[in-house]
Design an enzyme around this catalytic site. Structure first.
Site, PDB file in Angstrom:
ATOM      1  N   ARG A 161       0.827  -1.218   0.000  1.00  0.00           N
ATOM      2  CA  ARG A 161       0.000   0.000   0.000  1.00  0.00           C
ATOM      3  C   ARG A 161       0.864   1.271   0.000  1.00  0.00           C
ATOM      4  O   ARG A 161       0.508   2.277   0.621  1.00  0.00           O
ATOM      5  CB  ARG A 161      -0.965   0.038   1.199  1.00  0.00           C
ATOM      6  CG  ARG A 161      -1.957  -1.097   1.249  1.00  0.00           C
ATOM      7  CD  ARG A 161      -2.947  -1.053   0.091  1.00  0.00           C
ATOM      8  NE  ARG A 161      -4.018  -1.989   0.339  1.00  0.00           N
ATOM      9  CZ  ARG A 161      -3.964  -3.295   0.051  1.00  0.00           C
ATOM     10  NH1 ARG A 161      -2.902  -3.800  -0.544  1.00  0.00           N
ATOM     11  NH2 ARG A 161      -4.990  -4.077   0.320  1.00  0.00           N
ATOM     12  N   SER A 235     -10.235  -0.798   3.856  1.00  0.00           N
ATOM     13  CA  SER A 235      -9.438  -1.018   5.065  1.00  0.00           C
ATOM     14  C   SER A 235      -8.948   0.327   5.579  1.00  0.00           C
ATOM     15  O   SER A 235      -8.274   1.054   4.856  1.00  0.00           O
ATOM     16  CB  SER A 235      -8.220  -1.886   4.761  1.00  0.00           C
ATOM     17  OG  SER A 235      -8.609  -3.151   4.319  1.00  0.00           O
ATOM     18  N   GLU A 331      -4.174   3.238   6.869  1.00  0.00           N
ATOM     19  CA  GLU A 331      -3.971   3.131   5.423  1.00  0.00           C
ATOM     20  C   GLU A 331      -4.484   4.388   4.730  1.00  0.00           C
ATOM     21  O   GLU A 331      -3.966   4.800   3.699  1.00  0.00           O
ATOM     22  CB  GLU A 331      -4.718   1.891   4.897  1.00  0.00           C
ATOM     23  CG  GLU A 331      -4.331   1.524   3.486  1.00  0.00           C
ATOM     24  CD  GLU A 331      -5.242   0.486   2.868  1.00  0.00           C
ATOM     25  OE1 GLU A 331      -6.073   0.883   2.030  1.00  0.00           O
ATOM     26  OE2 GLU A 331      -5.119  -0.689   3.226  1.00  0.00           O
TER      27      GLU A 331
HETATM   28  N1  EPU Z   1     -10.654 -11.221  10.426  1.00  0.00           N
HETATM   29  C1  EPU Z   1     -11.335 -11.329  11.614  1.00  0.00           C
HETATM   30  N2  EPU Z   1     -12.264 -10.366  11.921  1.00  0.00           N
HETATM   31  C2  EPU Z   1     -12.519  -9.320  11.100  1.00  0.00           C
HETATM   32  C3  EPU Z   1     -11.824  -9.222   9.885  1.00  0.00           C
HETATM   33  C4  EPU Z   1     -10.890 -10.183   9.568  1.00  0.00           C
HETATM   34  O1  EPU Z   1     -11.144 -12.253  12.390  1.00  0.00           O
HETATM   35  O2  EPU Z   1     -13.369  -8.492  11.448  1.00  0.00           O
HETATM   36  C5  EPU Z   1      -9.692 -12.283  10.063  1.00  0.00           C
HETATM   37  C6  EPU Z   1     -10.274 -13.160   8.955  1.00  0.00           C
HETATM   38  O3  EPU Z   1     -11.022 -14.215   9.465  1.00  0.00           O
HETATM   39  C7  EPU Z   1      -9.027 -13.661   8.256  1.00  0.00           C
HETATM   40  C8  EPU Z   1      -8.067 -12.492   8.408  1.00  0.00           C
HETATM   41  O4  EPU Z   1      -8.537 -11.708   9.496  1.00  0.00           O
HETATM   42  O5  EPU Z   1      -8.478 -14.760   8.927  1.00  0.00           O
HETATM   43  C9  EPU Z   1      -7.935 -11.668   7.141  1.00  0.00           C
HETATM   44  O6  EPU Z   1      -9.184 -11.104   6.768  1.00  0.00           O
HETATM   45  P1  EPU Z   1      -9.568 -10.757   5.234  1.00  0.00           P
HETATM   46  O7  EPU Z   1      -9.346 -11.931   4.369  1.00  0.00           O
HETATM   47  O8  EPU Z   1     -10.902 -10.120   5.248  1.00  0.00           O
HETATM   48  O9  EPU Z   1      -8.479  -9.728   4.768  1.00  0.00           O
HETATM   49  P2  EPU Z   1      -7.790  -8.512   5.497  1.00  0.00           P
HETATM   50  O10 EPU Z   1      -6.367  -8.870   5.799  1.00  0.00           O
HETATM   51  O11 EPU Z   1      -8.628  -8.041   6.608  1.00  0.00           O
HETATM   52  C10 EPU Z   1      -6.793  -7.475   3.286  1.00  0.00           C
HETATM   53  C11 EPU Z   1      -6.744  -6.141   2.608  1.00  0.00           C
HETATM   54  C12 EPU Z   1      -8.050  -5.859   1.877  1.00  0.00           C
HETATM   55  C13 EPU Z   1      -8.277  -6.955   0.863  1.00  0.00           C
HETATM   56  C14 EPU Z   1      -8.281  -8.309   1.585  1.00  0.00           C
HETATM   57  C15 EPU Z   1      -8.371  -9.458   0.614  1.00  0.00           C
HETATM   58  C16 EPU Z   1      -5.266  -4.729   3.905  1.00  0.00           C
HETATM   59  C17 EPU Z   1      -5.140  -3.591   4.877  1.00  0.00           C
HETATM   60  N3  EPU Z   1      -6.495  -5.098   3.588  1.00  0.00           N
HETATM   61  O12 EPU Z   1      -7.782  -7.403   4.305  1.00  0.00           O
HETATM   62  O13 EPU Z   1      -7.886  -4.633   1.191  1.00  0.00           O
HETATM   63  O14 EPU Z   1      -9.490  -6.770   0.155  1.00  0.00           O
HETATM   64  O15 EPU Z   1      -7.053  -8.482   2.341  1.00  0.00           O
HETATM   65  O16 EPU Z   1      -7.166  -9.604  -0.076  1.00  0.00           O
HETATM   66  O17 EPU Z   1      -4.242  -5.243   3.431  1.00  0.00           O
HETATM   67  C18 EPU Z   1      -8.223  -2.274   1.326  1.00  0.00           C
HETATM   68  O18 EPU Z   1      -6.996  -2.177   1.291  1.00  0.00           O
HETATM   69  O19 EPU Z   1      -8.976  -1.263   1.371  1.00  0.00           O
HETATM   70  C19 EPU Z   1      -8.810  -3.605   1.341  1.00  0.00           C
HETATM   71  C20 EPU Z   1     -10.122  -3.806   1.498  1.00  0.00           C
END
Ligand code: EPU
Length: 335
Positions: A161, A235, A331
């Site tokens: 990012r 995010s 972010e």
């Molecule tokens: N999780 C929780 N509770 C929550 C949210 C997530 O326990 O409320 C756990 C999920 O169960 C999973 C892990 O955290 O084990 C990761 O969650 P998720 O797959 O939703 O992805 P993320 O790491 O929260 C990142 C990016 C997103 C992108 C997704 C999918 C960042 C800051 N965010 O989110 O990007 O869509 O992966 O690749 O890197 C953005 O940057 O605006 C964005 C939405």
């Protein structure tokens, strides 16, 4: 033409109602050049889709909204197709253009809010793909000289990012176009568990680019709020990267912590998990709060102030630090 006291509510995905003292749009590079030369002493704020800003106050800088449009294939062969999009295009429209043409490479980035120009600015990423993986070059206008310069991937210095435009060269350039290296023979990337799960629900065994795009759209629609309905900027925080040593300590106290390896010495921690387990998911403070399905996303249900959402983010960061000893980083750009 410069307008005065314009509400930016429709120009930021959080839907925050702050005013720009002076506001103008540009839909050609010549128009941008003349706006810049007529306002050389003004502080500038270049706005794309407004999908990555938290506006906490009225904006005194001259706001220039990028409305440069156009998408074209500039070179086509069996393996590599270069596609150029102007920075004011809606990012998802660019993805749909590629999917319809059978060009692979950005289908995992379907439905990310924002403009084409913002995509390289913060190296957008989702479901195992980042812009840097398919990036060819971009054109940016240097504000101090009015000249267009071409940047390759190395010169953009992409990180998680991050890019040179967000840090070292902040405020120096206006990104006017981006060219991606797509392919009619690209390899599909379904390594992200949620995509595989959705494709099997769809009974798809040999997924096309369109199938992957459809799966990503479905996942995003179920997990993330649509900014047209609930104000948000995706995010709000980055996933923190910590040392292996710190990770071992964390894991001894929180064995289930969601994490991904980065390299031999570093681990990325799911900030959404940390915030969720700290009890913030779904917390609502009147007109704003933490989204009910994804704790990484802060939301404005309507009529909130940016400074209140900022304070909520401060409270979350302090609490996460207290519980896990981890410093979260925002972010979004706070204005
Ligand atoms: N999780 C929780 N509770 C929550 C949210 C997530 O326990 O409320 C756990 C999920 O169960 C999973 C892990 O955290 O084990 C990761 O969650 P998720 O797959 O939703 O992805 P993320 O790491 O929260 C990142 C990016 C997103 C992108 C997704 C999918 C960042 C800051 N965010 O989110 O990007 O869509 O992966 O690749 O890197 C953005 O940057 O605006 C964005 C939405």
């Amino acid at each position: 033409m410069i307008q005065e006291n314009v509400s930016l509510k429709a120009h930021n995905t959080f839907g925050l109602d702050v005013k720009a003292k002076r506001f103008a749009t540009f839909n050609s590079i010549n128009e941008l050049k003349s706006l810049l030369s007529e306002n050389q002493s003004s502080e500038l704020f270049i706005l794309g889709g407004g999908s990555n800003v938290l506006l906490t106050q009225d904006v005194s800088a001259l706001v220039l909204k990028n409305e440069l449009r156009g998408i074209e294939i500039t070179s086509d062969s069996d393996d590599v197709t270069l596609v150029k999009a102007m920075a004011g295009e809606v990012w998802h429209d660019f993805v749909m253009f590629a999917v319809e043409q059978g060009l692979g490479g950005i289908e995992n980035l379907s439905l990310i809010p924002g403009s084409v120009g913002a995509a390289p600015m913060q190296n957008i990423g989702a479901y195992g793909t980042e812009i840097k993986d398919v990036f060819h070059s971009l054109e940016a206008l240097k504000i101090s000289t009015g000249e267009i310069e071409v940047f390759n991937a190395d010169q953009c210095n992409f990180g998680y990012r991050e890019s040179v435009f967000k840090r070292a060269m902040k405020g120096e350039y206006v990104i006017v176009s981006m060219t991606l290296r797509l392919s009619r023979n690209s390899k599909i990337n379904t390594s992200y568990g949620a995509i595989e799960a959705r494709l099997s629900e769809m009974n798809v065994t040999a997924p096309t680019i369109k199938d992957v795009s459809d799966a990503v759209i479905h996942i995003r629609q179920t997990k993330l709020p649509d900014p047209k309905e609930i104000g948000n900027s995706g995010s709000f925080f980055k996933n923190p990267v910590i040392s292996k040593k710190q990770f071992e300590e964390l894991k001894s106290k929180f064995p289930d912590v969601a994490n991904y390896p980065v390299d031999e010495d570093h681990i990325k921690i799911a900030a959404g998990w940390l915030i969720d387990q700290a009890g913030w998911k779904g917390k609502t403070l009147g007109t704003y709060g933490v989204h009910k399905n994804q704790a990484l996303v802060l939301v404005n249900y309507g009529g909130s102030q940016g400074k209140d959402i900022y304070q909520l983010s401060e409270d979350i960061m302090a609490n996460v630090k207290e519980i896990y000893g981890i410093e979260l980083e925002r972010e979004v750009n706070v204005i």
